[in-house]
Each structure stands twice: as structure tokens, then as C-alpha cells.
Design an enzyme around this catalytic site. Sequence first.
Site, PDB file in Angstrom:
ATOM      1  N   TYR A  64       0.869  -1.353  -0.172  1.00 43.00           N
ATOM      2  CA  TYR A  64       0.144   0.019  -0.041  1.00 43.00           C
ATOM      3  C   TYR A  64       0.930   1.297  -0.025  1.00 43.00           C
ATOM      4  O   TYR A  64       1.804   1.192   0.283  1.00 43.00           O
ATOM      5  CB  TYR A  64      -1.031   0.054   1.129  1.00 43.00           C
ATOM      6  CG  TYR A  64      -0.396   0.437   2.420  1.00 43.00           C
ATOM      7  CD1 TYR A  64      -0.523   1.710   2.753  1.00 43.00           C
ATOM      8  CD2 TYR A  64       0.001  -0.531   3.424  1.00 43.00           C
ATOM      9  CE1 TYR A  64       0.051   2.038   4.162  1.00 43.00           C
ATOM     10  CE2 TYR A  64       0.646  -0.314   4.450  1.00 43.00           C
ATOM     11  CZ  TYR A  64       0.474   0.875   5.050  1.00 43.00           C
ATOM     12  OH  TYR A  64       1.030   1.306   6.341  1.00 43.00           O
ATOM     13  N   CYS A  65       0.108   2.325  -0.265  1.00 43.10           N
ATOM     14  CA  CYS A  65       0.812   3.640  -0.369  1.00 43.10           C
ATOM     15  C   CYS A  65      -0.314   4.553  -0.263  1.00 43.10           C
ATOM     16  O   CYS A  65      -1.179   4.234   0.197  1.00 43.10           O
ATOM     17  CB  CYS A  65       1.540   3.854  -1.942  1.00 43.10           C
ATOM     18  SG  CYS A  65       0.393   3.963  -3.313  1.00 43.10           S
ATOM     19  N   ARG A  66      -0.203   5.878  -0.670  1.00 45.68           N
ATOM     20  CA  ARG A  66      -1.083   7.011  -0.478  1.00 45.68           C
ATOM     21  C   ARG A  66      -2.396   6.825  -1.553  1.00 45.68           C
ATOM     22  O   ARG A  66      -3.369   6.930  -0.782  1.00 45.68           O
ATOM     23  CB  ARG A  66      -0.365   8.256  -0.850  1.00 45.68           C
ATOM     24  CG  ARG A  66      -1.205   9.483  -0.640  1.00 45.68           C
ATOM     25  CD  ARG A  66      -0.626  10.730  -0.807  1.00 45.68           C
ATOM     26  NE  ARG A  66      -1.595  11.985  -0.748  1.00 45.68           N
ATOM     27  CZ  ARG A  66      -2.044  12.538  -2.148  1.00 45.68           C
ATOM     28  NH1 ARG A  66      -1.597  12.068  -3.088  1.00 45.68           N
ATOM     29  NH2 ARG A  66      -2.778  13.471  -1.862  1.00 45.68           N
ATOM     30  N   ILE A  95      -4.159   4.600   1.031  1.00 41.00           N
ATOM     31  CA  ILE A  95      -4.652   5.058   2.397  1.00 41.00           C
ATOM     32  C   ILE A  95      -5.834   6.054   2.230  1.00 41.00           C
ATOM     33  O   ILE A  95      -6.944   6.050   3.131  1.00 41.00           O
ATOM     34  CB  ILE A  95      -3.432   5.840   3.047  1.00 41.00           C
ATOM     35  CG1 ILE A  95      -2.378   5.002   3.475  1.00 41.00           C
ATOM     36  CG2 ILE A  95      -4.057   6.944   4.054  1.00 41.00           C
ATOM     37  CD1 ILE A  95      -1.150   5.767   4.140  1.00 41.00           C
TER      38      ILE A  95
END
Length: 109
Positions: A64-66, A95
Site C-alpha cells: 500500500y501507499c497513499r 490510504i
Amino acid sequence: PFGEIGPADYLKRKEQGWNPILLDVRNDIEADIVTLPDTEGLVPHEEILLAADSLPHDRDIVFYCRTGGRSAAAAWALGQSGFEWKRLWNLAGGIHAWSDEVDPAVPKY
């Protein structure tokens, strides 16, 4: 070729016994803002191949990332390096999606 999974579906599968590694592929500054529950590691996406030897081949990995772009790039890079595609997952929307679908207290930045 890698899987995409939304935050709500990720949590549902975990409740049913799925036990993937949740890997943050953002940088330290972003991780200081917010980190998702059960995150097992932080490896910036541009360093994912350097960390490949420390990642298991026999367990699913959810990146996962932003917002999902860097995590998709990390999944792609590991798949291209020999990891089984079926074990690699991108947390779709990152996120921001987690904040929208699971916990509005998680900050969007």
C-alpha cells in the site's frame, strides 16, 4: 497480473483467516503521518527490489501507499523479478481508500 483488493475486502478476507504481509511502500516522512494497522514493514517502492531477498515467497504480500500507484509499481517489480503473481496484491486506492471505506479518522494527505 497482480491482484487488486480494496480495503474493505482486505479486512473481510483477513477476518476469514487470510494472513498476508501488509507492506508500506511509502517513505519515512509519509509513514510518520499515518501507518495502517497490522503493517509489517516499510520499504520505499523504489527500494523494493533491494528488499526482495528479505520477503517471503510462500506468503501473500499486500502493498500500500497513499493512493495505489506506487504500491502497484512495487507489486509489478516483484512479479517481474520472479515472485508468483498470485501472491502479490495492491491495496487499491491506498490510504485514501482506507479512509473512505474503513476509518475516516485515517488522514488523507
